[in-house]
Design an enzyme around this catalytic site. Structure first.
Site, PDB file in Angstrom:
ATOM      1  N   TYR A   1       0.988  -1.089   0.178  1.00 50.89           N
ATOM      2  CA  TYR A   1       0.072   0.133   0.305  1.00 50.89           C
ATOM      3  C   TYR A   1       0.539   0.995   0.327  1.00 50.89           C
ATOM      4  O   TYR A   1       2.123   1.549   0.555  1.00 50.89           O
ATOM      5  CB  TYR A   1      -0.853  -0.432   0.944  1.00 50.89           C
ATOM      6  CG  TYR A   1      -2.253  -1.940   1.720  1.00 50.89           C
ATOM      7  CD1 TYR A   1      -3.065  -1.450   0.606  1.00 50.89           C
ATOM      8  CD2 TYR A   1      -1.174  -2.340   2.583  1.00 50.89           C
ATOM      9  CE1 TYR A   1      -3.567  -2.659   0.652  1.00 50.89           C
ATOM     10  CE2 TYR A   1      -1.858  -2.999   2.678  1.00 50.89           C
ATOM     11  CZ  TYR A   1      -2.780  -3.554   1.917  1.00 50.89           C
ATOM     12  OH  TYR A   1      -3.438  -4.671   1.837  1.00 50.89           O
TER      13      TYR A   1
ATOM     14  N   ARG B   1       2.422   2.825   3.732  1.00 55.10           N
ATOM     15  CA  ARG B   1       2.765   1.854   4.752  1.00 55.10           C
ATOM     16  C   ARG B   1       3.939   1.046   4.310  1.00 55.10           C
ATOM     17  O   ARG B   1       2.915   0.278   3.498  1.00 55.10           O
ATOM     18  CB  ARG B   1       1.778   1.172   5.568  1.00 55.10           C
ATOM     19  CG  ARG B   1       0.624   1.006   5.049  1.00 55.10           C
ATOM     20  CD  ARG B   1      -0.697   1.376   5.661  1.00 55.10           C
ATOM     21  NE  ARG B   1      -1.764   0.194   5.271  1.00 55.10           N
ATOM     22  CZ  ARG B   1      -2.817   0.615   4.774  1.00 55.10           C
ATOM     23  NH1 ARG B   1      -1.897   1.309   3.547  1.00 55.10           N
ATOM     24  NH2 ARG B   1      -3.439  -0.100   4.365  1.00 55.10           N
TER      25      ARG B   1
ATOM     26  N   ASP C   1      -6.070 -17.359   7.437  1.00 57.08           N
ATOM     27  CA  ASP C   1      -4.863 -17.581   6.105  1.00 57.08           C
ATOM     28  C   ASP C   1      -4.343 -19.098   5.088  1.00 57.08           C
ATOM     29  O   ASP C   1      -4.404 -19.769   6.443  1.00 57.08           O
ATOM     30  CB  ASP C   1      -3.721 -16.686   5.934  1.00 57.08           C
ATOM     31  CG  ASP C   1      -3.663 -15.600   5.901  1.00 57.08           C
ATOM     32  OD1 ASP C   1      -4.818 -14.932   5.171  1.00 57.08           O
ATOM     33  OD2 ASP C   1      -3.646 -14.403   6.842  1.00 57.08           O
TER      34      ASP C   1
ATOM     35  N   LYS D   1      -5.850  -6.693   1.876  1.00 59.46           N
ATOM     36  CA  LYS D   1      -6.959  -7.126   3.081  1.00 59.46           C
ATOM     37  C   LYS D   1      -7.852  -6.175   2.221  1.00 59.46           C
ATOM     38  O   LYS D   1      -7.858  -5.150   2.039  1.00 59.46           O
ATOM     39  CB  LYS D   1      -5.984  -6.707   3.979  1.00 59.46           C
ATOM     40  CG  LYS D   1      -5.169  -6.975   5.151  1.00 59.46           C
ATOM     41  CD  LYS D   1      -5.651  -6.719   6.424  1.00 59.46           C
ATOM     42  CE  LYS D   1      -3.687  -7.814   7.279  1.00 59.46           C
ATOM     43  NZ  LYS D   1      -2.438  -7.305   5.656  1.00 59.46           N
TER      44      LYS D   1
ATOM     45  N   CYS E   1       9.187 -15.604  17.481  1.00 59.23           N
ATOM     46  CA  CYS E   1       8.378 -15.196  17.899  1.00 59.23           C
ATOM     47  C   CYS E   1       8.555 -15.925  19.793  1.00 59.23           C
ATOM     48  O   CYS E   1       9.619 -16.861  20.018  1.00 59.23           O
ATOM     49  CB  CYS E   1       7.421 -15.662  17.803  1.00 59.23           C
ATOM     50  SG  CYS E   1       7.351 -15.050  15.749  1.00 59.23           S
TER      51      CYS E   1
ATOM     52  N   CYS F   1      -0.230 -19.739  12.650  1.00 60.67           N
ATOM     53  CA  CYS F   1       0.320 -19.006  11.422  1.00 60.67           C
ATOM     54  C   CYS F   1       1.340 -18.476  10.287  1.00 60.67           C
ATOM     55  O   CYS F   1       1.163 -19.881   9.570  1.00 60.67           O
ATOM     56  CB  CYS F   1       2.136 -19.017  12.226  1.00 60.67           C
ATOM     57  SG  CYS F   1       2.610 -17.392  11.906  1.00 60.67           S
TER      58      CYS F   1
END
Ligand SMILES: *Cc1c(COP(=O)(O)O)cnc(C)c1O
Ligand code: SF4
Length: 352
Positions: free
Chosen positions: A91, A94, A272, A316, A103, A110
């Protein structure tokens, strides 16, 4: 001293969280997808229930060995929009920076699971330098989103140095962290970490990933409190997961608890198509029905937007539910929370 996370099939078996009979297949799962069940989350597991919603998210399942034909290693097409290693620019205003591949918890659903893990692909210092140059040269980049992996897992020193650099780029107004740390390992939201996040030129936002009300333990709430006291607004990200939170009661309790903890629910992500996650998947219709039931039942503060990241890198979009239809005469038909339709503008009653 904090007891370590469980990071192998054998460790989970010795904790009584997996069956010894599954050691072979779970070791195979571990070769492909990293395991980390942090101590704090293990302690939240209710061992008296068959499919505990916390356990389901952190303990691997043999079902992960099944990859369905529609699943793909890069489900949201990060690679398509990556001009510089670790940076995704989809985008105009950003960019994502995937600074770190580790993590505190490896969620079993995930979407970046194939790229994560202790041996995964983190950005080296020159990759970060190249990404900063890319951002510096593009004044349209208003926001930098630090993700990964979990960027708050980096040492406060490295976070500080990254934020120092971003603060020298005047057009970067907002730096957003996507993290699960406050719920996965709240003790790691330390004073030192708060200090490096505080008093920045850019506005810092933190998106807290949480999927079940029991994740918002007293310790997690206290960690969120430390962040909000440092002037950092919190928004919530939730993944809709079969067996974890795909009931109206579960989502209602989670979103209310988030608002109470000063986390504004932001997105409810449709799961997803990540490999080996078909056992978590729900249909878009299920998600829409749940969102419809929530509307009118909970405060607007507790209602996230239901989002799908369109496979292939198309981005999205909100996927409903939809309340507006067109009536045959071209006016709008708007559905109320009880399911009744109303013309808009209302028909003028014939005065005669
Ligand atoms: C999700 C995502 C963002 C952030 O999107 P928001 O709608 O602003 O939360 C930005 N860039 C990429 C590549 C993304 O996948
Ligand atoms: S914390 Fe986020 S990036 Fe890390 S495994 Fe969980 S969902 Fe993936």
């Amino acid at each position: 001293m904090q007891k370590a996370a469980a990071t192998t099939a054998a460790a989970l078996i010795s904790e009584g969280l997996a069956s010894p009979a599954d050691e072979g297949p779970l070791t195979q799962v571990a070769e492909r997808y990293a395991i980390a069940a942090p101590r704090h989350m293990i302690e939240l597991i209710d061992r008296n229930v068959e499919r505990d919603p916390i356990a389901m998210q952190i303990v691997p399942s043999t079902a992960e060995l099944v990859t369905t034909p529609d699943e793909r290693p890069d489900p949201i097409g990060d690679h398509t929009y990556s001009p510089v290693k670790g940076l995704v620019h989809r985008y105009p205003d950003r960019v994502l920076l995937k600074v770190h591949s580790a993590c505190a918890v490896y969620c079993r659903f995930c979407f970046r699971r194939e790229m994560l893990g202790p041996g995964g692909d983190s950005m080296a210092e020159d990759d970060i330098a190249a990404a900063l140059t890319y951002i510096r040269e593009r004044p349209e980049i208003w926001e930098v989103i630090l993700t990964g992996g979990d960027p708050l897992v980096l040492s406060p020193k490295r976070i500080s140095s990254l934020l120092d650099s971003l603060d020298t780029i005047e057009h970067v107004n907002v730096v957003r962290f996507h993290t699960r740390l406050a719920v996965a390992a709240p003790e790691r939201i330390t004073d030192e970490l708060i200090r490096v996040l505080s008093d920045r030129r850019a506005t810092i936002y933190i998106a807290v990933h949480s999927n079940h009300v029991r994740e918002l333990s007293d310790d997690a709430i206290a960690a969120c409190d430390r962040l909000t006291r440092a002037n950092i607004p919190l928004v919530g990200q939730t993944v809709l997961l079969r067996g974890v939170n795909d009931t109206i009661e579960s989502l209602e309790a989670l979103f209310r608890a988030m608002v109470r903890a000063r986390i504004t629910p932001y997105y409810l992500h449709h799961p997803d198509l990540a490999p080996g996650t078909s056992h978590f998947r729900v249909s878009i219709e299920t998600g829409q029905t749940l969102m419809k039931e929530l509307r009118g039942r909970v405060s607007g503060l507790a209602l996230p937007t239901y989002m799908l990241d369109i496979p292939g890198g198309h981005g999205k979009v909100p996927v409903g539910p939809n309340y507006v239809a067109k009536s045959p005469d071209g006016s709008a038909l708007v559905e109320d929370v009880n399911g009744r339709s109303h013309a808009y503008p209302p028909h003028i009653t014939d005065p005669s």
